[in-house]
Write a protein that holds these residues in place. Structure first.
Motif, PDB file in Angstrom:
ATOM      1  N   GLY A   1       0.804  -1.221   0.000  1.00  0.00           N
ATOM      2  CA  GLY A   1       0.000   0.000   0.000  1.00  0.00           C
ATOM      3  C   GLY A   1       0.832   1.264   0.000  1.00  0.00           C
ATOM      4  O   GLY A   1       0.299   2.367   0.106  1.00  0.00           O
TER       5      GLY A   1
ATOM      6  N   PRO B   1       0.357   4.060   3.922  1.00  0.00           N
ATOM      7  CA  PRO B   1       0.310   2.716   3.333  1.00  0.00           C
ATOM      8  C   PRO B   1      -0.882   1.924   3.853  1.00  0.00           C
ATOM      9  O   PRO B   1      -1.521   1.198   3.103  1.00  0.00           O
ATOM     10  CB  PRO B   1       1.634   2.086   3.790  1.00  0.00           C
ATOM     11  CG  PRO B   1       2.547   3.233   4.050  1.00  0.00           C
ATOM     12  CD  PRO B   1       1.679   4.380   4.485  1.00  0.00           C
ATOM     13  N   GLU B   2      -1.168   2.086   5.115  1.00  0.00           N
ATOM     14  CA  GLU B   2      -2.274   1.326   5.695  1.00  0.00           C
ATOM     15  C   GLU B   2      -3.614   1.702   5.045  1.00  0.00           C
ATOM     16  O   GLU B   2      -4.403   0.834   4.676  1.00  0.00           O
ATOM     17  CB  GLU B   2      -2.304   1.601   7.204  1.00  0.00           C
ATOM     18  CG  GLU B   2      -3.336   0.798   7.912  1.00  0.00           C
ATOM     19  CD  GLU B   2      -2.957   0.462   9.354  1.00  0.00           C
ATOM     20  OE1 GLU B   2      -1.862   0.848   9.816  1.00  0.00           O
ATOM     21  OE2 GLU B   2      -3.765  -0.197   9.996  1.00  0.00           O
TER      22      GLU B   2
ATOM     23  N   LEU C   1      -3.624   0.408   1.453  1.00  0.00           N
ATOM     24  CA  LEU C   1      -3.770  -1.050   1.361  1.00  0.00           C
ATOM     25  C   LEU C   1      -5.209  -1.473   1.667  1.00  0.00           C
ATOM     26  O   LEU C   1      -5.755  -2.354   1.011  1.00  0.00           O
ATOM     27  CB  LEU C   1      -2.799  -1.744   2.324  1.00  0.00           C
ATOM     28  CG  LEU C   1      -2.728  -3.256   2.109  1.00  0.00           C
ATOM     29  CD1 LEU C   1      -1.974  -3.577   0.825  1.00  0.00           C
ATOM     30  CD2 LEU C   1      -2.080  -3.965   3.288  1.00  0.00           C
ATOM     31  N   MET C   2      -5.804  -0.831   2.670  1.00  0.00           N
ATOM     32  CA  MET C   2      -7.186  -1.188   3.000  1.00  0.00           C
ATOM     33  C   MET C   2      -8.104  -0.884   1.817  1.00  0.00           C
ATOM     34  O   MET C   2      -9.011  -1.657   1.517  1.00  0.00           O
ATOM     35  CB  MET C   2      -7.663  -0.439   4.256  1.00  0.00           C
ATOM     36  CG  MET C   2      -6.924  -0.855   5.526  1.00  0.00           C
ATOM     37  SD  MET C   2      -6.739  -2.653   5.721  1.00  0.00           S
ATOM     38  CE  MET C   2      -5.037  -2.837   6.210  1.00  0.00           C
TER      39      MET C   2
END
Ligand SMILES: Cc1cc2nc3c(=O)[nH]c(=O)nc-3n(C[C@H](O)[C@H](O)[C@H](O)COP(=O)(O)OP(=O)(O)OC[C@H]3O[C@@H](n4cnc5c(N)ncnc54)[C@H](O)[C@@H]3O)c2cc1C
Lengths: 769, 281
Positions: free
Chosen positions: A635, A753-754, A757-758
């Protein structure tokens, strides 16, 4: 060792301040350690909301090496400070309103004793339920940050409507709607808040501080200390960064109070990084809801915007931030019907205050991402949509102001349209390797300059030919790192025909220079140079006339050359040092006051909005482009290419201009990708720069900056401000690039990134699923 | 005042350690000084190790082993030809540790001594099955790295001992050595997840041996044995890696912290395996 004098050619690097700064010779406020120095520091509340029942200062006072321990009752003047609303105590008297509030001030012989004494202070705090969510803060029954205020937790509310307002959305062929959640951002300047002060035997207090606003500080501190302003001298060296965080008092009132109790010794106060993050102001977190409508051709028709800024416990400059946000909420487009509504709301969170961009990065994030949603819905190229709607000179902007001055947005759009990074975007995206997504996003932004119609946007310049025959430029406005002081020297040299040897600079000093407002609001060079050029010109004319008199010649026969006045027909020269001896000090000095023009339109009849700066008349424009690569496994979004094309009027110093663009973009990319200071339970989650991350050199792409210069008639030599336009665009440009890569917009920034990515996984498209 | 002692040799070191029990060792100081400033430690004395040249040795004199001295800086290791040639996995990790300045200052011994689950040299050393040599005035002992590191910030180092260095077995030629660190930025970022992988393939591209070591997803570096096992005998393709990734996600035990959620770490710990995919021949 002798140092080469920097040359002073306008337009050519290096900056006149570069060598001294790079070599460490320049002294910032924090570099002063006068003999006999004492140290001051404060006990901070550490809780977001509480009633102060009492303080036990006895143990701290008894500690050897402690000079003074002071509390609210020791503040001799008004224990409230603030630029617009005086709502912030210097030392808490009744109630704690955020974790960074100062409870008691200690003066001690050294830093270790200071730390020990602070630890010995016992506080008796009765916890109060905090209000931490700006929307909940407006609900009936919410805890009140300032119970005495009739408007409750609402600091300021503003509304601007034009045409039929939001009702016009009904008639639109296409309407898109979106919500945005933007984070609190820390300034993270290198030099944390600091200064030193000393009470002189003559009863005058001298203070050297890292500040953007020495003249305003003087008035504020004088009021707190109960002194005549004339008894205070404020000196403002170059700042080691400020970005708005030093627009207003930081340590100054505390330092002044400490100096009153230091027995005439100098006192220094310097916040650690941790204390700076805890106590300093931040960029306002904001929540925005936008509804934008157009006809089926993509001609914008109507916009409804709902904006909430979390201003924390004190006004600081929150009302002004809200107002500038409101004015810029509809972006640089022709929109005949708007309904813009914004609120700045008190909470017990960290203070929301001035930060480069000043409310505009938030609304630009919303408007520009909404524009891309509209482009997608219409099946239009995002650049084409912006082209169609871009404001031109002569247009009426969304808040109803006629753009009579330079308006170069269309040219910026053309510059981007013709640029390799845009033209090659489709091919570049298509070439994404497996496991990677690519997107290219745009944002078009504008930024108003100066204080608006009510608060006089004034500079007073002073130029002197010294007794030694050198020109001294008295710079009344701070250089916080952006390089304006060097530009002032260059401009004076240009008018006066002098090289570096013939010029000196006096940095802001309330005893020596003249009040010229804050270093802020994209107005610093614009306003001050508009005062400086006529001052230098007046002095020049006077010197030529006096030299002509001395040589029985006429002024038209005379020229200012380095170090002298020359009689051109005969070639005889009169050295400036000699000319100076023939003149009284008054004759050797010229001053000029300049007030920036204001526009006659009044988009709102609300005097509060006018006071807080609505509307502006001069704007810079820019188009930002970001290339983003997303790694499907992690992500991680990386910005691998960046372009900004900006109209800031004429560019006097290309290097300084580029540094402003790059710095603004870099800080804006931090805002887009990683910077976020949550405050769960009112406590900043990050305490230092190990976890509050700002971009490193490796996180930033090459940033291409294209100057698209217009000629701004009101500007000095045609220039406009360039300090903020660079930070307004990166977040929406990256957001739009990401949306292209992910197939959907991310409502919440920064785009960590989190979060990315989600979003990938929710689509079921993540490679790892 | 806290004494700071600077022995120039091990012989000088031992009596200082005896005379100053509880003293903290300082190699580069890039962890210790941070902890001192935060008030997390308050040792009665500091013993600087930087003057002990012997601690900086790197050699392959013992057949089958590469020795890395505890006092070698990350930069020195990164630039060492033996590390570059024989330990590409470690070199990849060193290259993204901190920043150039932190690499100049920080040492291998300090990274081991700090025993952070995010220590960038640790997951490679786990995958390489390195041993840590501890020395004292009276002798020396060697422990497998997994036995040396006991938990976050906890090691088997005992009073009177120092970390002398790491021994890395050179027995195998790996087909694939891959290190990846996921941080929140490109430098000066603590790993949110890291993966060190060593894979040995047979001529047909089938996995003969797989060693995986993951950082920042548990109290110490995690070797996901089931995932390693699952790869054996299979080609290194997306299907087998995805299956192994699911096992990795079960074998790690990450926590939430301000840098990332446990959920993200778990997902990415598995995802990183997919980076190992090799196109079929
Ligand atoms: C800005 C910054 C960024 C960083 N980034 C990273 C990163 O990306 N990745 C990473 O892994 N680490 C990072 N670190 C942490 C640190 O740099 C490393 O862990 C480094 O390897 C520590 O080495 P040192 O020599 O500086 O240790 P020191 O601080 O000197 O020591 C660390 C600990 O080990 C002990 N010790 C040191 N040597 C010995 C010895 N020979 N015997 C016994 N005990 C010993 C010390 O007593 C102390 O407890 C970063 C640190 C900073 C300040």
């Amino acid at each position: 060792m002798t140092w080469p004098r920097p040359h002073l050619q306008l337009g050519l690097p290096p900056r006149p301040d570069a060598l001294d700064k790079a070599s460490g010779r320049e002294k910032y406020a924090c570099d002063f350690y006068p003999p006999g120095l004492l140290w001051a520091g404060v006990k901070r509340a550490g809780v977001p909301h509480a009633r102060l029942r009492g303080l036990n200062l006895a143990a701290a006072r008894a500690l050897p090496g402690v000079t003074a321990v002071l509390a609210a009752a020791d503040v001799p003047g008004v224990n409230r400070q603030g630029v617009v609303q005086k709502d912030q105590p210097v030392l808490v008297d009744d109630k704690v309103r955020y974790s960074g509030d100062a409870l008691a001030l200690v003066v001690a012989s050294d830093q270790a004793t200071l730390a020990r004494a602070l630890a010995l202070i016992e506080t008796d705090l009765e916890p109060l339920a905090p209000v931490l969510d700006p929307e909940e803060a407006l609900l009936p029954g919410a805890p009140l940050v300032h119970p005495e205020r009739p408007q409750g937790n609402l600091l300021l509310e503003g509304r601007v409507t034009t045409g039929q307002g939001a009702a016009a959305l009904e008639g639109c062929a296409v309407v898109v709607e979106a919500s945005f959640d933007l984070p609190r951002q820390e300034h993270a300047y290198l030099e944390t808040e600091n200064g030193w002060a000393q009470m002189g035997q003559d009863g005058r207090l001298t203070m050297v501080a890292s500040t953007q606003t020495p003249f305003r500080d003087r008035l504020e501190v004088a009021e707190v200390l109960g002194l005549e302003p004339g008894r205070l001298r404020m000196v403002a060296p170059y700042c080691g960064g400020a970005f708005g965080g030093k627009d207003g008092v930081t340590v100054q009132s505390l330092l002044g109070l400490a100096a009153l109790h230091a027995g005439g010794r100098p006192v220094k106060m310097w916040l650690s990084r941790e204390e700076s993050i805890l106590a300093s102001s931040k960029r306002h977190p904001a929540r925005l809801r936008y509804r934008l409508g157009s006809d089926d051709q993509g001609r914008l028709q109507a916009l409804e915007a709902r904006i909430i800024y979390d201003t924390g416990p004190y006004d600081h400059l929150g009302g002004a931030v809200l107002t500038l946000g409101l004015e810029h909420a509809a972006g640089p487009y022709r929109i005949p019907h708007v309904d813009l509504h914004g609120q700045a709301v008190y909470t017990n969170n960290p203070i929301g205050g001035a930060f480069r961009g000043f409310g505009v990065p938030q609304v630009a994030a919303a408007m520009e991402q909404t524009m891309d949603l509209l482009a997608t819905r219409l099946g239009l190229d995002p650049l084409e949509l912006r082209r169609q709607n871009a404001l031109k000179r002569g247009d009426v902007n969304p808040v109803g102001v006629t753009l009579a001055g330079s308006t170069g947005l269309a040219q910026c759009l053309e510059a981007v349209a013709g640029h390799r990074q845009w033209k090659e975007a489709p091919a570049w995206r298509a070439a994404a390797p497996a496991g990677q997504r690519r997107g290219v996003g745009l944002a078009a932004v504008l930024h108003g300059m100066g204080y608006g119609p009510v608060i006089p946007d004034v500079a007073n310049a002073k130029v002197e030919l010294t007794g030694e025959g050198v020109f001294r430029v008295y710079c009344g406005v701070v250089d916080m790192g952006q390089g304006n002081a060097g530009t002032f020297l260059q401009l004076a040299g240009l008018v006066l025909g002098q090289e570096a040897e013939g010029l000196e600079l006096v940095l802001p000093d309330t005893d020596r220079t003249l009040p010229s407002g804050s270093s802020s609001a994209s107005r610093t060079t614009y306003t001050f140079a508009n005062a400086l050029l006529p001052a230098a010109q007046a002095l020049k004319e006077r010197l030529l006339a006096r030299a002509a008199d001395a040589l029985f010649a006429t002024p038209a026969e005379m020229a200012l050359v380095p170090g002298a006045v020359r009689h051109r027909p005969s070639g005889r020269t009169l050295p400036l040092a000699q000319l100076a001896k023939m003149l009284s000090p008054e004759e050797r000095t010229a001053t000029h006051r300049y007030r920036a023009p204001v526009v006659p339109e009044r988009p709102s009849a609300d005097p509060a909005l006018q006071l807080h700066g609505l509307p502006h008349g001069v704007f810079s424009y820019a188009v930002h482009l970001a290339r983003v690569e997303v790694d499907e496994l992690t992500g991680l979004a990386r910005v691998t290419g960046y372009l900004v094309a900006a109209d800031c009027g004429q560019v006097l110093n290309p290097q300084v201009w580029e540094q402003q663009m790059q710095g603004g973009v870099a800080q804006g990319l931090g805002y887009a990708l990683m910077e976020e200071l949550p405050a769960p339970a009112g406590q900043p989650q990050h305490t230092d720069l190990a976890t509050y991350l700002i971009p490193t050199a490796l996180d930033l792409p090459p940033i291409e900056c294209l100057a698209v210069p217009s000629w701004e008639e009101s500007g000095p030599l045609g220039l406009k401000g360039c300090g903020e336009i660079g930070i307004d665009g990166p977040l929406p440009a990256v957001g739009n690039a990401l949306a292209q890569a992910l197939g959907r917009h991310l409502p919440q920034a920064p785009f960590t990134p989190e979060r990315v990515l989600m979003a990938l996984q929710e689509d079921g498209k993540g490679a790892g699923s | 005042m806290r004494p700071v002692l600077l022995p120039a040799s091990l012989e000088e070191l031992w009596p200082l350690m005896r005379d100053h029990p509880g003293a903290a060792f300082m190699a580069g100081g890039s962890d210790l000084l941070v902890r001192l400033r935060q008030g997390l430690v308050d040792p009665p004395a500091i013993i600087g190790l930087e003057g002990i040249a012997e601690l900086g040795l790197v050699h392959d004199e013992a057949p089958g082993w590469l020795f890395l001295g505890a006092g070698a800086s990350h930069t020195a290791l990164l630039e060492h030809s033996l590390v570059q040639r024989r330990l590409p996995l470690l070199a990849q990790a060193l290259a993204v540790l901190g920043s150039p300045l932190v690499r100049n200052q920080g040492t291998l011994g300090g990274n081991l001594g700090t025993a952070s689950p995010a220590g960038d040299t640790l997951s490679p050393l786990y995958a390489l099955e390195a041993q840590v040599e501890l020395r004292s005035a009276t002798g020396s002992r060697r422990l497998a790295i997994a036995d040396f590191i006991l938990g976050p910030g906890r090691t088997a180092l005992q009073a009177g001992e120092i970390i002398y260095g790491a021994w890395v077995p050179l027995a195998q030629d790996w087909s694939l050595a891959h290190f990846e660190k996921v941080g929140l930025r490109q430098a000066l970022a603590i790993a949110v997840v890291s993966l060190a992988a060593l894979i040995s393939l047979d001529d047909g591209g089938v996995v003969r041996e797989a060693r995986l070591a993951l950082g920042s997803v548990g109290p110490t570096v995690v070797r996901p044995r089931q995932a390693e096992q699952a790869l054996l005998g299979r080609p290194l393709d997306a299907a087998s890696l995805k299956a192994a990734a699911r096992l990795v996600r079960q074998e790690v035990s990450p926590i939430d912290d301000p840098r990332a959620s446990a959920h993200y770490r778990r997902q990415v710990a598995g995802n990183l395996l997919l980076r190992l995919a090799r196109p079929a021949d």
